[in-house]
Design a protein around this motif. Structure first.
Motif, PDB file in Angstrom:
ATOM      1  N   PHE A 228       2.450   6.739  49.232  1.00 29.03           N
ATOM      2  CA  PHE A 228       1.484   7.056  50.272  1.00 29.03           C
ATOM      3  C   PHE A 228       1.589   6.024  51.380  1.00 29.03           C
ATOM      4  O   PHE A 228       1.101   4.912  51.258  1.00 29.03           O
ATOM      5  N   ALA A 229       2.251   6.385  52.439  1.00 31.88           N
ATOM      6  CA  ALA A 229       2.385   5.496  53.590  1.00 31.88           C
ATOM      7  C   ALA A 229       2.579   6.362  54.829  1.00 31.88           C
ATOM      8  O   ALA A 229       3.617   6.335  55.460  1.00 31.88           O
ATOM      9  N   PRO A 230       1.557   7.157  55.184  1.00 31.67           N
ATOM     10  CA  PRO A 230       1.762   8.131  56.259  1.00 31.67           C
ATOM     11  C   PRO A 230       2.157   7.494  57.582  1.00 31.67           C
ATOM     12  O   PRO A 230       2.894   8.086  58.360  1.00 31.67           O
ATOM     13  N   GLU A 231       1.675   6.263  57.823  1.00 32.65           N
ATOM     14  CA  GLU A 231       2.036   5.630  59.095  1.00 32.65           C
ATOM     15  C   GLU A 231       3.541   5.359  59.148  1.00 32.65           C
ATOM     16  O   GLU A 231       4.151   5.331  60.198  1.00 32.65           O
ATOM     17  N   VAL A 232       4.142   5.153  57.974  1.00 29.44           N
ATOM     18  CA  VAL A 232       5.567   4.860  57.933  1.00 29.44           C
ATOM     19  C   VAL A 232       6.389   6.145  57.881  1.00 29.44           C
ATOM     20  O   VAL A 232       7.408   6.269  58.530  1.00 29.44           O
ATOM     21  N   THR A 233       5.913   7.088  57.102  1.00 27.72           N
ATOM     22  CA  THR A 233       6.803   8.191  56.756  1.00 27.72           C
ATOM     23  C   THR A 233       6.452   9.537  57.359  1.00 27.72           C
ATOM     24  O   THR A 233       7.222  10.481  57.230  1.00 27.72           O
ATOM     25  N   ALA A 234       5.317   9.658  58.022  1.00 29.10           N
ATOM     26  CA  ALA A 234       4.856  10.989  58.407  1.00 29.10           C
ATOM     27  C   ALA A 234       5.868  11.754  59.247  1.00 29.10           C
ATOM     28  O   ALA A 234       6.094  12.933  59.030  1.00 29.10           O
ATOM     29  N   SER A 235       6.498  11.102  60.196  1.00 29.81           N
ATOM     30  CA  SER A 235       7.335  11.856  61.125  1.00 29.81           C
ATOM     31  C   SER A 235       8.539  12.464  60.430  1.00 29.81           C
ATOM     32  O   SER A 235       9.069  13.461  60.862  1.00 29.81           O
ATOM     33  N   GLY A 236       8.973  11.831  59.362  1.00 28.02           N
ATOM     34  CA  GLY A 236      10.151  12.365  58.703  1.00 28.02           C
ATOM     35  C   GLY A 236       9.827  13.229  57.513  1.00 28.02           C
ATOM     36  O   GLY A 236      10.705  13.728  56.847  1.00 28.02           O
ATOM     37  N   SER A 237       8.574  13.410  57.236  1.00 29.84           N
ATOM     38  CA  SER A 237       8.229  14.024  55.963  1.00 29.84           C
ATOM     39  C   SER A 237       8.519  15.513  55.925  1.00 29.84           C
ATOM     40  O   SER A 237       8.169  16.258  56.811  1.00 29.84           O
TER      41      SER A 237
ATOM     42  N   ARG B  22      13.756  12.160  47.314  1.00 34.35           N
ATOM     43  CA  ARG B  22      14.647  12.196  48.475  1.00 34.35           C
ATOM     44  C   ARG B  22      13.971  12.707  49.752  1.00 34.35           C
ATOM     45  O   ARG B  22      14.324  12.323  50.853  1.00 34.35           O
ATOM     46  N   LEU B  23      13.011  13.603  49.563  1.00 29.09           N
ATOM     47  CA  LEU B  23      12.433  14.235  50.749  1.00 29.09           C
ATOM     48  C   LEU B  23      11.086  13.624  51.126  1.00 29.09           C
ATOM     49  O   LEU B  23      10.276  14.236  51.796  1.00 29.09           O
ATOM     50  N   THR B  24      10.851  12.384  50.696  1.00 31.78           N
ATOM     51  CA  THR B  24       9.522  11.815  50.902  1.00 31.78           C
ATOM     52  C   THR B  24       9.279  11.334  52.320  1.00 31.78           C
ATOM     53  O   THR B  24       8.164  11.033  52.671  1.00 31.78           O
ATOM     54  N   GLY B  25      10.302  11.218  53.116  1.00 30.78           N
ATOM     55  CA  GLY B  25      10.031  10.867  54.504  1.00 30.78           C
ATOM     56  C   GLY B  25      10.484   9.483  54.915  1.00 30.78           C
ATOM     57  O   GLY B  25      10.191   9.035  56.022  1.00 30.78           O
ATOM     58  N   TYR B  26      11.192   8.780  54.062  1.00 31.14           N
ATOM     59  CA  TYR B  26      11.706   7.473  54.469  1.00 31.14           C
ATOM     60  C   TYR B  26      12.947   7.610  55.342  1.00 31.14           C
ATOM     61  O   TYR B  26      13.420   6.648  55.914  1.00 31.14           O
ATOM     62  N   ALA B  27      13.481   8.801  55.383  1.00 31.74           N
ATOM     63  CA  ALA B  27      14.741   8.959  56.092  1.00 31.74           C
ATOM     64  C   ALA B  27      14.490   9.399  57.541  1.00 31.74           C
ATOM     65  O   ALA B  27      13.939   8.643  58.336  1.00 31.74           O
TER      66      ALA B  27
END
Ligand SMILES: Cc1cc2nc3c(=O)[nH]c(=O)nc-3n(C[C@H](O)[C@H](O)[C@H](O)COP(=O)(O)OP(=O)(O)OC[C@H]3O[C@@H](n4cnc5c(N)ncnc54)[C@H](O)[C@@H]3O)c2cc1C
Length: 666
Positions: free
Chosen positions: A238-247, A278-283
């Motif tokens: 859970f880190a929407p500020e980090v990962t939201a755009s790629g999620s 893999r699809l969590t949004g870190y990418a």
């Protein structure tokens, strides 16, 4: 004032909560069929139930016009094997999925999908979604059938994956549901399924919910209920500020359907299964970087010097030309196509792909970074189809990728499209934008498991049905979710037509109402939902990660319980939105517990479930080649055993077709 900043600068304060709040108000909605989750599956369930003349309500967490993983569009529809051009039968397709997974997927669900996927798509067409090349934009292309104007993906010979112009699919099915008079209640967070006499394991007679804008309480009385809430995101991370755009995921996916069902006594299987997140949004934002997979399947990838990365078939033999990337090779009947909710493909059905040892060859310097997609090497039709038709219709790509890149001047006729620059291992899978190397290895996502259903997609609980991708053992992706939703809705309506009026237990309703608002009565010093969610994710990563043993799982369960009874019990919600999110945390904890309890029951490692018990290291011992359906009775876990092919064993017939004829109600 049009922006947040303008408002704050002008008034010197943040806006007040914009909706009237009334936590004390109780609303009652009576219907024949209640659908929980208004995604593509949920709306299709609602439509098929409403068409049969019953009264339908939808309880949706967001706004059903665009909500869910399918809300932003779709570019290819799987499993339409009964379309007039297909060379694949429902049996062939079902067996291909089932055999690829060594039986670890619901074969009956797969069969239902393949029998009805094409009919479901034809209904989409009637609702105003373009499924054929009606404007002859691709006339003469190898992937188009001239008579029907259908266009195909992945396997141009077998022709069962259909390219669609699905950017408007959600608004269209939403309009259809509205037209049929479905009562859609948006911004709702369900708290419980209601059961006859308030008893676990009894008939389901509706649900309770809180409106996340007004805070009002809702009691839905229903003769039948369909769960269609999608999957459980936010469980391991859970880190929407980090990962939201790629999620890839949906912020509202908190495993609510599973939590509601577990609490009510529904049976689940394979909840111990998980996979790398893999699809969590870190990418990168979905499909926003060059790759050669899914929407971009077949795209030529070149290195910094323009040297092309070769393609190989499923048996690791060279694929000689571009056409070959879209055709089965020797030894294959047909190619399944990826993104159908299975985690392994048997070689006979696997895709052509970029060379499997690309990471090694990048490391050695044979291919120089960065890599690019060079779409100019494709035929004009193929190029326009990928960067145009498909990127223009796929979920989350029409505006953020296609529109922005085109306006910025990207021209696929002459420009190269850069892939992410990352560690060589990031090129092991051709889906470079979702490359796993950026995601911490402890981040997992649940996979493969869900509600156990019968041939009517009914659970073990009378009155409770399941449609949808993420919730259903055997479910798939977009088309599959429409199809199972439609099927579950049909059966729920059929049941509701003769079922007696739903009688809810007032004691259960009151208990739910009392517990739902706890967070509004706590000290303002209490934790907020974000802290709680982050703590849940930490516990899941640490105690229910890739490798587990009995001690870690038991500790994990203890920690989740402590979190629930201390921090969550004293958490504070300052408005109905925060209350909704805290109720989601309750769901997440329940799903986490369910995954840990299921993990404790399987005392063997299992390759298909990517399940590794350090204390039971033997992988796939034959005596554990069985499902372990789990449910709660009087809040105690009950487990039984079921063969993988239970759907073709008594009381069912031994063949797919026979069962379908008997149970489909078509
Ligand atoms: C970017 C992207 C592209 C994709 N492209 C394709 C593709 O081309 N082809 C393909 O086959 N698949 C594709 N998929 C996958 C496909 O979209 C999903 O498999 C499909 O949407 C699942 O449908 P569903 O109705 O089960 O779940 P969803 O569409 O996620 O709907 C679930 C619904 O339940 C609601 N909900 C959640 N929690 C609650 C709650 N507590 N209470 C009430 N309601 C709740 C949600 O708001 C949502 O409306 C893509 C997915 C993404 C994200």
């Amino acid at each position: 004032m049009s922006t947040w900043h303008e408002y704050v600068q002008k008034t010197g304060k943040v806006p007040e909560w914009p909706y009237p709040v009334d936590y004390g108000k109780i609303n009652e909605i009576v219907c024949d069929v209640l659908v929980i989750g208004g995604g593509v599956a949920g709306l299709r369930a609602a439509i098929s139930a409403a068409r049969s003349g019953v009264k339908v309500a939808v309880l949706e967490r967001g706004h059903a016009k665009r909500s869910g993983a399918g809300g932003a569009g779709v570019d290819h529809w799987h499993g339409a094997v009964t379309n007039p051009c297909s060379k694949v039968t429902p049996e062939m397709y079902t067996n291909a999925c089932y055999d690829s997974m060594n039986g670890w997927t619901g074969g009956h669900v797969r069969y239902i999908i393949t029998r009805e996927s094409w009919d479901t798509l034809l209904e989409c067409e009637k609702m105003g979604i373009q499924i054929r090349d009606v404007n002859d934009e691709f006339k003469g292309a190898v992937f188009r059938d001239e008579a029907t104007k259908l266009m195909f993906a992945y396997d141009y010979r077998s022709r069962h994956v259909i390219r669609v112009w699905g950017f408007n699919i959600k608004p269209k099915i939403y309009e259809e549901a509205r037209r049929l008079g479905v009562n859609i209640q948006n911004r709702m967070m369900p708290t419980a399924l209601l059961t006859a006499g308030g008893k676990q394991g009894a008939k389901v007679v509706g649900a309770t919910a809180v409106n996340a804008r007004t805070g009002e309480f809702y009691v839905f009385k229903a003769k039948a209920t369909v769960i269609a809430t999608g999957g459980a995101g936010r469980l391991f991370d859970f880190a929407p500020e980090v990962t939201a755009s790629g999620s890839m995921g949906n912020m509202n996916a908190s495993g609510a359907g599973e939590a509601l069902g577990w609490k009510a006594g529904a049976e689940f299987v394979c909840m111990e299964g998980s996979g790398p997140g893999r699809l969590t949004g870190y990418a990168y934002a979905p499909y926003s970087m060059a790759n050669a997979h899914n929407t971009y399947h077949g795209a030529p990838i070149v290195d910094a010097d323009g040297k092309e990365v070769p393609w190989v078939d499923a048996f690791n033999r060279p694929v000689k030309n571009v056409e070959g990337r879209f055709l089965p090779s020797e030894g294959q009947d047909f190619i399944l196509g990826e993104g159908i909710g299975i985690s392994r493909y048997a070689e006979q059905f696997r895709n052509n792909s970029l060379i499997y040892d690309l990471p090694e060859r990048v490391r050695k310097g044979e291919f120089k970074l960065p890599l690019y997609a060079d779409l100019t090497r494709l035929s004009e039709e193929e190029r326009r189809c990928i960067f145009g038709m498909m990127v223009g219709n796929e979920g989350k790509t029409r505006i953020p990728v296609y529109d922005i890149m085109t306006k910025a001047g990207f021209d696929p006729d002459k420009d190269l499209f850069q892939a992410p620059v990352t560690m060589p291992e990031g090129y092991a899978h051709p889906n470079f934008w979702s490359t796993g190397v950026n995601t911490p290895p402890t981040v997992r996502s649940l996979g493969g498991g869900g509600f156990l259903t019968d041939w009517e997609l009914r659970t073990n609980l009378e009155g409770l049905y399941v449609g949808a991708g993420g919730n259903l053992f055997g479910g798939g992706c977009h088309g599959e979710s429409h199809t199972t939703g439609r099927y579950a809705g049909r059966h729920a309506a059929e049941y509701a037509r003769t079922a007696p009026e739903a009688a809810v237990d007032r004691g259960q309703v009151e208990a739910e109402r009392e517990s739902a608002y706890t967070a509004t009565r706590q000290s303002k010093g209490g934790n907020g939902w974000k802290e709680i969610n982050a703590a849940i994710a930490r516990i899941m990563r640490d105690y229910c990660g890739e490798y587990k043993n009995e001690q870690t799982l038991k500790l994990g369960l203890r920690l989740l319980n402590e979190l629930k009874t201390t921090e969550l019990a004293s958490a504070y919600a300052s408005n109905p939105h925060e209350l909704g999110r805290l109720l989601e945390c309750r769901s997440l904890i329940t799903v986490g517990e369910l995954a840990m309890k299921a993990s404790l029951e399987r005392k063997a490692s299992n390759s298909m479930l990517d399940f590794h018990r350090i204390d039971y290291p033997q992988t796939d011992p034959p005596e554990w080649n069985k499902l372990l359906p789990m449910r709660q009775e009087n809040d105690r876990v009950k487990v039984r055993e079921l063969p993988l092919d239970f759907h073709l064993k008594a009381p069912y017939a031994s063949g797919y077709e026979e069962n379908y004829k008997k149970y489909s109600g078509a």
